[in-house]
Write a protein that holds these residues in place. Structure first.
Motif, PDB file in Angstrom:
ATOM      1  N   PRO A   8       9.053 -11.498   3.019  1.00  0.00           N
ATOM      2  CA  PRO A   8       8.105 -10.423   2.705  1.00  0.00           C
ATOM      3  C   PRO A   8       8.640  -9.541   1.582  1.00  0.00           C
ATOM      4  CG  PRO A   8       9.323  -9.931   4.717  1.00  0.00           C
ATOM      5  CD  PRO A   8       9.667 -11.327   4.348  1.00  0.00           C
ATOM      6  N   GLU A   9       7.708  -9.073   0.788  1.00  0.00           N
ATOM      7  CA  GLU A   9       8.079  -8.198  -0.308  1.00  0.00           C
ATOM      8  C   GLU A   9       8.480  -6.838   0.241  1.00  0.00           C
ATOM      9  OE1 GLU A   9       4.964  -7.928  -3.109  1.00  0.00           O
ATOM     10  OE2 GLU A   9       5.009 -10.047  -3.649  1.00  0.00           O
ATOM     11  N   PRO A  10       9.537  -6.263  -0.302  1.00  0.00           N
ATOM     12  CA  PRO A  10       9.956  -4.946   0.192  1.00  0.00           C
ATOM     13  C   PRO A  10       8.909  -3.893  -0.124  1.00  0.00           C
ATOM     14  CG  PRO A  10      11.166  -5.535  -1.822  1.00  0.00           C
ATOM     15  CD  PRO A  10      10.393  -6.748  -1.401  1.00  0.00           C
ATOM     16  N   ALA A  11       8.788  -2.951   0.790  1.00  0.00           N
ATOM     17  CA  ALA A  11       7.813  -1.878   0.580  1.00  0.00           C
ATOM     18  C   ALA A  11       8.287  -0.969  -0.539  1.00  0.00           C
ATOM     19  CB  ALA A  11       7.643  -1.065   1.872  1.00  0.00           C
ATOM     20  N   PHE A  12       7.337  -0.402  -1.230  1.00  0.00           N
ATOM     21  CA  PHE A  12       7.654   0.510  -2.337  1.00  0.00           C
ATOM     22  C   PHE A  12       8.186   1.822  -1.784  1.00  0.00           C
ATOM     23  CE2 PHE A  12       6.121   4.011  -5.090  1.00  0.00           C
ATOM     24  CZ  PHE A  12       6.940   3.759  -6.179  1.00  0.00           C
ATOM     25  N   ASP A  13       9.315   2.215  -2.300  1.00  0.00           N
ATOM     26  CA  ASP A  13       9.963   3.461  -1.868  1.00  0.00           C
ATOM     27  C   ASP A  13       9.975   4.428  -3.046  1.00  0.00           C
ATOM     28  OD1 ASP A  13      11.419   5.485  -0.833  1.00  0.00           O
ATOM     29  OD2 ASP A  13      13.289   4.377  -0.623  1.00  0.00           O
ATOM     30  N   PRO A  14       9.049   5.415  -3.085  1.00  0.00           N
ATOM     31  CA  PRO A  14       9.003   6.322  -4.225  1.00  0.00           C
ATOM     32  C   PRO A  14      10.270   7.126  -4.394  1.00  0.00           C
ATOM     33  CG  PRO A  14       6.990   6.478  -2.892  1.00  0.00           C
ATOM     34  CD  PRO A  14       7.974   5.676  -2.120  1.00  0.00           C
ATOM     35  N   VAL A 178       2.330  16.164 -12.054  1.00  0.00           N
ATOM     36  CA  VAL A 178       2.739  16.041 -10.657  1.00  0.00           C
ATOM     37  C   VAL A 178       1.648  15.397  -9.808  1.00  0.00           C
ATOM     38  CG1 VAL A 178       3.318  17.376  -8.583  1.00  0.00           C
ATOM     39  CG2 VAL A 178       4.397  17.928 -10.765  1.00  0.00           C
ATOM     40  N   ARG A 179       0.411  15.669 -10.130  1.00  0.00           N
ATOM     41  CA  ARG A 179      -0.698  15.197  -9.287  1.00  0.00           C
ATOM     42  C   ARG A 179      -0.721  13.668  -9.166  1.00  0.00           C
ATOM     43  NH1 ARG A 179      -5.960  13.561 -10.564  1.00  0.00           N
ATOM     44  NH2 ARG A 179      -7.466  13.768  -8.840  1.00  0.00           N
ATOM     45  N   GLY A 180      -0.441  12.951 -10.261  1.00  0.00           N
ATOM     46  CA  GLY A 180      -0.487  11.489 -10.226  1.00  0.00           C
ATOM     47  C   GLY A 180       0.479  10.877  -9.224  1.00  0.00           C
ATOM     48  N   PRO A 181       1.791  11.198  -9.301  1.00  0.00           N
ATOM     49  CA  PRO A 181       2.722  10.649  -8.307  1.00  0.00           C
ATOM     50  C   PRO A 181       2.398  11.057  -6.880  1.00  0.00           C
ATOM     51  CG  PRO A 181       3.922  11.521 -10.204  1.00  0.00           C
ATOM     52  CD  PRO A 181       2.495  11.923 -10.374  1.00  0.00           C
ATOM     53  N   VAL A 182       1.880  12.276  -6.690  1.00  0.00           N
ATOM     54  CA  VAL A 182       1.537  12.717  -5.340  1.00  0.00           C
ATOM     55  C   VAL A 182       0.409  11.860  -4.774  1.00  0.00           C
ATOM     56  CG1 VAL A 182       0.585  14.615  -3.977  1.00  0.00           C
ATOM     57  CG2 VAL A 182       2.350  15.064  -5.673  1.00  0.00           C
ATOM     58  N   LEU A 183      -0.569  11.521  -5.603  1.00  0.00           N
ATOM     59  CA  LEU A 183      -1.654  10.648  -5.150  1.00  0.00           C
ATOM     60  C   LEU A 183      -1.119   9.291  -4.701  1.00  0.00           C
ATOM     61  CD1 LEU A 183      -4.433  11.359  -7.823  1.00  0.00           C
ATOM     62  CD2 LEU A 183      -4.498  11.946  -5.396  1.00  0.00           C
ATOM     63  N   ALA A 184      -0.122   8.763  -5.445  1.00  0.00           N
ATOM     64  CA  ALA A 184       0.447   7.461  -5.081  1.00  0.00           C
ATOM     65  C   ALA A 184       1.255   7.560  -3.793  1.00  0.00           C
ATOM     66  CB  ALA A 184       1.322   6.949  -6.224  1.00  0.00           C
ATOM     67  N   VAL A 185       2.058   8.611  -3.658  1.00  0.00           N
ATOM     68  CA  VAL A 185       2.902   8.754  -2.470  1.00  0.00           C
ATOM     69  C   VAL A 185       2.059   9.034  -1.238  1.00  0.00           C
ATOM     70  CG1 VAL A 185       4.757  10.113  -1.435  1.00  0.00           C
ATOM     71  CG2 VAL A 185       4.839   9.541  -3.856  1.00  0.00           C
ATOM     72  N   ARG A 186       0.958   9.750  -1.409  1.00  0.00           N
ATOM     73  CA  ARG A 186       0.099  10.080  -0.263  1.00  0.00           C
ATOM     74  C   ARG A 186      -0.428   8.833   0.433  1.00  0.00           C
ATOM     75  NH1 ARG A 186      -5.583  12.955  -1.394  1.00  0.00           N
ATOM     76  NH2 ARG A 186      -5.960  10.827  -2.106  1.00  0.00           N
ATOM     77  N   GLU A 187      -0.597   7.755  -0.336  1.00  0.00           N
ATOM     78  CA  GLU A 187      -1.113   6.503   0.238  1.00  0.00           C
ATOM     79  C   GLU A 187      -0.009   5.583   0.720  1.00  0.00           C
ATOM     80  OE1 GLU A 187      -4.286   6.170   0.737  1.00  0.00           O
ATOM     81  OE2 GLU A 187      -4.659   8.098  -0.244  1.00  0.00           O
ATOM     82  N   ALA A 188       1.251   6.000   0.607  1.00  0.00           N
ATOM     83  CA  ALA A 188       2.361   5.156   1.065  1.00  0.00           C
ATOM     84  C   ALA A 188       2.323   5.013   2.587  1.00  0.00           C
ATOM     85  CB  ALA A 188       3.693   5.739   0.610  1.00  0.00           C
ATOM     86  N   ASP A 189       2.853   3.894   3.078  1.00  0.00           N
ATOM     87  CA  ASP A 189       2.794   3.602   4.512  1.00  0.00           C
ATOM     88  C   ASP A 189       3.565   4.627   5.334  1.00  0.00           C
ATOM     89  OD1 ASP A 189       1.239   1.407   4.017  1.00  0.00           O
ATOM     90  OD2 ASP A 189       2.928  -0.005   3.963  1.00  0.00           O
ATOM     91  N   TYR A 190       4.741   5.056   4.828  1.00  0.00           N
ATOM     92  CA  TYR A 190       5.545   5.964   5.654  1.00  0.00           C
ATOM     93  C   TYR A 190       4.899   7.340   5.763  1.00  0.00           C
ATOM     94  CZ  TYR A 190       7.356   7.881   1.229  1.00  0.00           C
ATOM     95  OH  TYR A 190       7.487   8.454  -0.011  1.00  0.00           O
ATOM     96  N   VAL A 191       4.116   7.756   4.738  1.00  0.00           N
ATOM     97  CA  VAL A 191       3.394   9.021   4.829  1.00  0.00           C
ATOM     98  C   VAL A 191       2.244   8.894   5.824  1.00  0.00           C
ATOM     99  CG1 VAL A 191       2.010  10.702   3.552  1.00  0.00           C
ATOM    100  CG2 VAL A 191       4.039   9.713   2.493  1.00  0.00           C
TER     101      VAL A 191
END
Length: 238
Positions: A8-14, A178-191
């Motif tokens: 499995p591909e590793p999950a993205f860790d921001p 800042v808004r762009g990275p926050v949008l990406a991190v908000r959809e991360a699995d750990y969040v």
């Protein structure tokens, strides 16, 4: 019949990605001669301004000696004197210190205001994002130097007023960045997992969201310091 299961591909860790990006930037800086040269020049200029803060100056920046006006460099006047007989070296020291003071305060203001706006817009979305980003777009419609000049005209001249004017002018840039990275991190699995587990929004923001955008903020702060110094010089001239 055997079924092969792929790795499995590793999950993205921001957070890990941001730390790796910072290490890569530092490696490129240290491996290049122009990076070292730029760092030495910046440190020398900062130290030159800071020594004037503790009173290490050959002359006062506004002391006039009309009998020694327009003199060349000498042991008593390292950079010579101007048309009023003022020591140019002392005035350079004082100018560096003033520019650093205004730029640091201005960048602190725009970093705090812009980061809070960008995080709120990216994390909460909806009406909050529409209002904050609409306000940022409205400020973007006005050139930052004209906006800063209007604020200084309204508040009056002064170090804090100039810093506040520059900070407000650059805050929308931080909000957008800042808004762009926050949008990406908000959809991360750990969040999402933290939300399901009942983690508070404060914990999600300060433990997971903000560390993920720290790399972007570090780069933007570096750029903003240069812009703030240029804007401060323009405001002083105007």
């Amino acid at each position: 019949m055997s079924v092969s299961v792929g790795t499995p591909e590793p999950a993205f860790d921001p957070v890990g990605s941001a730390q790796s990006s910072r290490r890569s930037i530092l490696r490129r800086l240290w491996s290049r001669g122009n990076g070292w040269a730029g760092l030495i020049i910046v440190v020398a200029m900062v130290l030159l301004g800071l020594v004037s803060l503790i009173g290490i100056q050959p002359h006062g920046p506004n002391d006039q000696d009309v009998y020694h006006a327009l003199k060349g460099p000498s042991s008593s006047h390292f950079f010579g004197t101007d048309s009023f007989g003022r020591d140019v070296f002392s005035r350079v020291q004082h100018g560096i210190l003033l520019s650093l003071e205004i730029s640091v305060i201005a960048v602190a203001i725009c970093t705090v205001v812009g980061t809070l706006a960008g995080v709120a817009a990216g994390f909460f979305g909806g009406v909050v994002s529409a209002v904050l980003m609409g306000s940022a777009d409205l400020l973007f419609a006005v050139p930052s130097i004209l906006l800063a000049l209007a604020i200084v005209t309204a508040l009056g001249p002064g170090t804090l007023d100039s810093a506040l004017a520059i900070g407000i002018g650059y805050a929308p840039i931080f909000a957008r960045v800042v808004r762009g990275p926050v949008l990406a991190v908000r959809e991360a699995d750990y969040v999402k997992a933290g939300t399901v587990l009942g983690f508070s929004r404060r914990r999600l923001l300060f433990r997971h969201i903000l560390p993920a955008v720290s790399g972007v903020l570090a780069v933007q702060v570096t750029l903003a310091l240069g812009w703030a110094i240029l804007t401060e010089a323009s405001l002083s001239f105007l």
